[in-house]
Design an enzyme around this catalytic site. Sequence first.
Site, PDB file in Angstrom:
ATOM      1  N   ARG A  33       0.847  -1.225   0.064  1.00 45.37           N
ATOM      2  CA  ARG A  33       0.012  -0.122   0.020  1.00 45.37           C
ATOM      3  C   ARG A  33       0.850   1.173  -0.231  1.00 45.37           C
ATOM      4  O   ARG A  33       0.427   2.359  -0.251  1.00 45.37           O
ATOM      5  CB  ARG A  33      -0.954   0.120   1.133  1.00 45.37           C
ATOM      6  N   LYS A 364      30.166  28.932  -1.911  1.00 40.43           N
ATOM      7  CA  LYS A 364      30.220  27.596  -2.114  1.00 40.43           C
ATOM      8  C   LYS A 364      31.705  27.182  -2.066  1.00 40.43           C
ATOM      9  O   LYS A 364      32.604  27.735  -2.637  1.00 40.43           O
ATOM     10  CB  LYS A 364      29.972  27.061  -3.647  1.00 40.43           C
TER      11      LYS A 364
END
Length: 782
Positions: A33, A364
């Site tokens: 499910r 970064k």
Amino acid sequence: MRVNASAGSKQAHSSETRGGVTVVVLAAGNGIRMNSRIPKVLHPVAGRPMLLWSLAAARALDPERTIVVTNPKQDGVTAAVNGEGQTVPQRDQLGTGHALAQVSADHRSLGPVVVIYGDAPLLRGETLKRLLEEHRKSGASVTLLTATLDEPTGYGRILRSRTGVFRAIVEEKDAADAERDIREVNAGVYAFTGKDLWPALLKLENKNRAAEYYLTDVVRLIKGKVNTVAVEDGTEVLGINDRRQLAEAERLMRQRILDKLMRDGVTITDPNTTFIDADVEVGTDSVIHPFTTITGASVVGEDCVIGPMTQLRDSTVGDGSRIERAHLEKATVAANVTVGPFSRLRPGTELAEGVRIGTHTEIKNSKIGAGSAVPHFSYLGDAVVGANVNIGAGSITANWDGFEKNQTEIGDRAYISCDTIFVAPVRVGSDATTAADTVVSKDVPAGSLAIGRPEMKIVEGYTARRRARRKRPDLRLLAGESNPELARKIGEALGEPVSPMRVTHFADGEYDVKIADSVRGADVFLLQGTCQPVSENLIQLFIILDALRRASAGRVTAVIPYYGYARKEKKTQARDPISAKLMADIITLAGANRVIALDLHADAIQGFFDIPVDHLTAEKLIVDYIRKLRLPNAVVVSPDIGGAKRVGDVARHLDLPIAFVYKRRPKDDVVSEQRVVGEVAGMDAVVVDDLISTGGTLVGVSKALRAEGATSVRVLATHGVLAGSAVEKLVNAPIEEIVITDSIPLPADKQHPKIKILSVAPLLAEAIRRVHEDRSVSELFK
């Protein structure tokens, strides 16, 4: 003091509960499910797979052994256990009793055996300890954990006598209507006495509607006292069978986490909009504002302010820092740092104490020294910045040179003015200064000033000329039905939507065209390729051109990404037509004033038209793609002698050797013999052609190249005609990848992972813009 957000997952071992306790975790269910490729027990709740929550609860018992029953068809479950227990497979899913029976004789101790499920993440370790203590005190053969639920659907019911004595467990699918009204349910958690459990397990039968071996039936078969312990919090027994139950478990677990943090001195201003994972740590007196998500192994110090609208993922934030409307991933922030709003710290970023990161800044893989500031609108990638440095607005590090990342170093106390660009690798010394609008392309010594701005020029009369250009006819982009997606992309690149036009079909197959808006006096560009179905697309092109001519368009340019019938540009034998010339005549007669074409099969076709032709080429796209492949030992190959010039141009741009394949055709689309001319042994062969038709030639070329020792073969072509079974032939050939452009749309049934598509929309859009503005098109290829 920092507190862990996890609800009791790292408790100390207790010698009181030791003494031969075996824990069995049932984790082999199919989870149908859930409708997921991921095993059910690996779906995360508050950032941790459900199975690991069950194992964390089991650790509270300090068991002598933990056994996890798994489904060998489900990848990743054993790896997730990561040594916290021993896994045993349940090869056939025949019920929970059958799963428990997979425990081998070597592990069947006579002492306490606690059985729990791997899909019950809300079960607390404290509850298991109480269950085991009650089991030992009662001397029962089995002690069940029960719960009273308002909505018991899906659970086995507890049947009791009139005096309240436990009588039996009945599964819901086997229960009578009256039994289904019972609210006391079996939680699926058991404490057995091993000496009574294992013999009873041998008697287990599957005489029920599901033909499964129920663990609940073992309770009936055990010859001894059955005890029950009621769980205080009914939500603990919530089992996860579908995504809705998973979401409910997530909500409940996050509420537990937030409650614990608030008890330990963290302010959560709006728990309903705050999401914190189980393994996150937050220091006391920190404040978490709404719409904040803190996930993974993030650590937040004391006296911090996080949010609103902030996301931290696997990041560390030091004491006294403030992070507002920002995104941090795998970043390290020291004490007393401010970040945001609207800034992003990407992996590898390290900010020292007192750093200030302002609005719209991205960093970064960089280290920023103590006291430095990057106030706003800047990008720092692969940079090492010293202490007390000021980075002015609009400054960036150009760290990517097309092949690799390069580092920028900025020394202590440097002053970086607005709009400074650092072309890495480059170093700026301590106490150096850059002037505004400077491109730093070489090292700047300590204490120096770098100025690199160009000299300002005054262009007299510019405004009048600019206003004159605005008087040009309006640009209109129209498109037939041959390639609507390419037309849409060109419109986006131009900032000019495709003008509405309706193409209808009469019952006998004839076309009719209705142009919705006036085109009188406009500069019209009609995109209509002549790909499959070739004849229908040609007729449509002719009719639309005629409609535009009769609608008084100022100029009509036919943009033809793929020119059909181009392979018949000359007579190869008696009584042959020259179809390419015929098409050119009809296009001109229909009303085209100009043509933009892409990689014609033969350059001579340009001369077939009596109107201007702008012949574009996708050569730059192909060259850029090959360059990005970074092949260590490449050779550019022409599939025939006729394409040698095309291949030579590509090879010259890349400074690569060339080879070609000699082929003989007894008739169109049939190749009888292929030989490689040039050195290809041990090399990565890149075959370049203008189009791929049936694929027969390229299949033969790839085999010939492989036979000559080529390490790999790739095929790049502008036009993917891919007629008939071409895709099937090519993907089964010794070819690593086939790269084409979107000059011809690729139907869904011909798409394949081996086939990659480059877009020619930017190229065609720029050509259209230049034609409209009366600028040079040839400069596109310089």
